[in-house]
Each structure stands twice: as C-alpha cells, then as structure tokens.
Motif scaffolding. Structure first.
Motif, PDB file in Angstrom:
ATOM      1  N   VAL A  22       0.832  -1.215   0.000  1.00 10.48           N
ATOM      2  CA  VAL A  22       0.000   0.000   0.000  1.00 10.48           C
ATOM      3  C   VAL A  22       0.858   1.254   0.000  1.00 10.48           C
ATOM      4  O   VAL A  22       0.444   2.290  -0.537  1.00 10.48           O
ATOM      5  CB  VAL A  22      -0.993   0.015   1.185  1.00 10.48           C
ATOM      6  N   ARG A  23       2.039   1.179   0.555  1.00  8.26           N
ATOM      7  CA  ARG A  23       2.942   2.328   0.490  1.00  8.26           C
ATOM      8  C   ARG A  23       3.481   2.524  -0.923  1.00  8.26           C
ATOM      9  O   ARG A  23       4.002   3.592  -1.251  1.00  8.26           O
ATOM     10  CB  ARG A  23       4.075   2.177   1.512  1.00  8.26           C
ATOM     11  N   ALA A  24       3.370   1.505  -1.766  1.00  7.02           N
ATOM     12  CA  ALA A  24       3.690   1.634  -3.194  1.00  7.02           C
ATOM     13  C   ALA A  24       2.424   1.937  -4.006  1.00  7.02           C
ATOM     14  O   ALA A  24       2.432   1.853  -5.230  1.00  7.02           O
ATOM     15  CB  ALA A  24       4.338   0.351  -3.703  1.00  7.02           C
ATOM     16  N   GLN A  25       1.331   2.261  -3.296  1.00  7.59           N
ATOM     17  CA  GLN A  25       0.052   2.650  -3.892  1.00  7.59           C
ATOM     18  C   GLN A  25      -0.586   1.538  -4.728  1.00  7.59           C
ATOM     19  O   GLN A  25      -1.259   1.785  -5.719  1.00  7.59           O
ATOM     20  CB  GLN A  25       0.198   3.942  -4.714  1.00  7.59           C
ATOM     21  N   ARG A  26      -0.377   0.313  -4.283  1.00  9.43           N
ATOM     22  CA  ARG A  26      -1.000  -0.833  -4.942  1.00  9.43           C
ATOM     23  C   ARG A  26      -2.327  -1.171  -4.263  1.00  9.43           C
ATOM     24  O   ARG A  26      -2.497  -0.964  -3.064  1.00  9.43           O
ATOM     25  CB  ARG A  26      -0.063  -2.042  -4.885  1.00  9.43           C
ATOM     26  N   LYS A  27      -3.245  -1.684  -5.049  1.00  8.95           N
ATOM     27  CA  LYS A  27      -4.568  -2.068  -4.538  1.00  8.95           C
ATOM     28  C   LYS A  27      -4.455  -3.449  -3.888  1.00  8.95           C
ATOM     29  O   LYS A  27      -4.118  -4.440  -4.554  1.00  8.95           O
ATOM     30  CB  LYS A  27      -5.593  -2.082  -5.673  1.00  8.95           C
ATOM     31  N   VAL A  28      -4.757  -3.488  -2.599  1.00 13.11           N
ATOM     32  CA  VAL A  28      -4.536  -4.700  -1.802  1.00 13.11           C
ATOM     33  C   VAL A  28      -5.792  -5.025  -1.002  1.00 13.11           C
ATOM     34  O   VAL A  28      -6.387  -4.143  -0.377  1.00 13.11           O
ATOM     35  CB  VAL A  28      -3.350  -4.517  -0.835  1.00 13.11           C
ATOM     36  N   THR A  29      -6.167  -6.294  -1.009  1.00 13.78           N
ATOM     37  CA  THR A  29      -7.206  -6.791  -0.108  1.00 13.78           C
ATOM     38  C   THR A  29      -6.590  -7.821   0.829  1.00 13.78           C
ATOM     39  O   THR A  29      -5.930  -8.761   0.374  1.00 13.78           O
ATOM     40  CB  THR A  29      -8.376  -7.435  -0.880  1.00 13.78           C
TER      41      THR A  29
END
Length: 300
Positions: A22-29
């Motif tokens: 998320v710190r790399a701005q990726r969409k994560v669930t």
C-alpha cells in the motif's frame, strides 16, 4: 475492481506484506479468518516496540495503521477457494464474494498438534509453552520440564537451563545419544524416562506432572515442541511444493518468498523453518516486495 494483490492472513506476516504494497500505492485486499496461531497466549514477546502487548492489541494497532492507506481493504472472513485464471487469480470468500487479483500472498499460518497428555492443551500458551525466547522469561527461575515430542526436544532441553533447572522427560522414546547426554549433563539437565501422563496445577498454572508409575514431580512450567500442520488447505490447493521443517512441512519459496507456483507468495510460519513474530514479519516484508517487483516488470 481487480486487485493487485490479495493477502490471505492478517497477522504479523500478512500485515507486514500489505504495508509494503500500500505504500507503493498498490490495490490490496487482506482477508483474515480471525484464528491466528498466537490466540492461545495473553501476551506476545520479543517483537520490537510491542513487547508484552496482547495479540489482540497488536492486531488492532497494526490494522488501524494499515487502514490509514487508501488502497487497502480488509475483509474479516474465510477464503474457501482460489482459482488460477489466464491472467491472475480469483479468490472466493465464504460470504459469496469473489475477488480478482494479479498476485496472491499466503500468510495462513500453522496449527499446533500437541501431545495427548491430560492438562497440556488447557495450559498451552500460558504455562505450557514452546519458545523460550517468546515466553521463557515469564517462567524464569522455576523448576522446568521438557516433554519430548521428537528429536528437536533434545535441542530444546539444552536451551532451557538458562531459564531454570530443567528435567528432560524422554517419554521413553526420544533418548539422547552419548554425546547429547554428556552435553545435557554438563548443562545440569536431569533425565526421566517414565512417561508423563498428566499435567497438574491450579487454574492455568503448572505445579507438577504425574508419571505412569504414579510418581509426582513438582515443576513450575513446561516446554513442549508441537508438531505443526498447515492451518489452511489453500497452499495445497494451489499446488505449492513443501519441504520438511523441524516440526512439520513448510512451503518452498525463493529469496523473494515466491512459491513454486508463479504469482503465489508465502510468508510467515508456513514458509519459515524457524518461527516467531519477528521472522514472520520479516518474511511478510519480503513477500510484499517480491510481489511488487513482479508487478513492476509485468508493466514493461
């Protein structure tokens, strides 16, 4: 919306992996079934900055920090199926929802198989423990016992005298060889071959063990090395390869925690022969970085 990564398991490894992504701005669930391996203990020890916190408090704190990032979604439920697609995966949740993603990180943890001795299970994580680094300080300066469950118990018996006077209970099965016995004798370990059949004590404390010949040996704490198994069938369902660890099978991964199945990463106890919260978190960081590394190159 298709996710970059679905992480299954929301404890030390899973949240550490999610934080990198998320710190790399990726969409994560992150999907968490709410049954971490450490749920049987009241306090977690040895993790930098969180020593002595309860597992529940650590979970609450880390989840709050993670949810400050816009690109994360946390679902408290159980994954019931994963399918490999032409590009990525689909993850089916118990609530009926299906999520498409590019990568999977498995942080599903292990379950412990304890010896079938009366009184062990009720005290597990309190006064019957496995790791002296995690919980040994709380049982320090007492008469302690090691109940053998396998060859690794001899190594365990050699460690425990740093925390208290130690008796090694071979259960009549796991005998030291001459070199091991000499080392343990030099460490001040006592030996008892008559099997333990019951752990005694008030409430969740250990006061003694009862042997098959009805003798009672007073103790203030016990160490038991459990056999371990995958807590979730998903690793096997995906076809990941395993290798033997000290207490049970662990998932084979490369240096970036990718399993033998492309696009599937494994972190935490399921992929670490040596297991504690710090190792779990570190492997989660690496899994997150490994998944991100692949996502970057797939855009080229």
């Amino acid at each position: 919306m298709k996710q970059d990564v679905v992480i299954i398991g929301g404890s030390f490894a899973g949240i550490s992996a999610a934080t990198q992504l998320v710190r790399a701005q990726r969409k994560v669930t992150v999907i968490d079934a709410g049954k971490p391996r450490n749920r049987f203990t009241d306090h977690s020890h040895g993790f930098l900055g969180l020593d002595g916190y309860s597992p529940a408090a650590i979970k609450e704190k880390t989840w709050q920090q993670l949810q400050a990032y816009e690109s994360v979604n946390i679902i408290e439920d159980k994954v019931v199926d994963i399918n490999k697609e032409v590009q990525g995966f689909t993850v089916k949740i118990n609530n009926g929802e299906t999520i498409a993603c590019k990568k999977i990180i498995l942080a599903t943890g292990l379950k412990d198989e304890l010896p079938d001795i009366k009184g062990v299970k009720a005290r597990w994580g309190k006064s019957v423990i496995h790791c002296p680094y995690c919980h040994g300080y709380e049982l320090r300066n007492r008469s302690l016992g090691v109940i053998a469950t396998g060859p690794l118990s001899l190594h365990q018996a050699g460690m425990i005298p740093d925390w208290g006077v130690t008796t090694y209970f071979s259960q009549g099965e796991y005998q030291p060889d001459s070199e091991q016995k000499l080392f343990l004798q030099q460490r001040g370990v006592s030996f008892e071959d008559m099997p333990v059949v019951e752990v005694l004590g008030d409430n969740l404390e250990v006061s003694a063990v009862k042997l098959t010949d009805d003798r009672i040996i007073e103790l203030g704490g016990l160490y038991v090395g459990p056999k371990t198994h995958m807590a979730s069938p998903l690793v096997e369902l995906l076809g990941c390869e395993f290798t033997d660890g000290p207490m049970g099978a662990v998932v084979v991964t490369d240096d970036f925690k990718q399993t033998t199945v492309a696009g599937v990463f494994a972190a935490g106890d399921i992929a670490n022969p040596m297991q504690n919260a710090t190792f779990a978190s570190a492997s989660g960081v690496m899994a997150g970085i490994g998944a991100h590394k692949q996502l970057i190159h797939e855009l080229l």
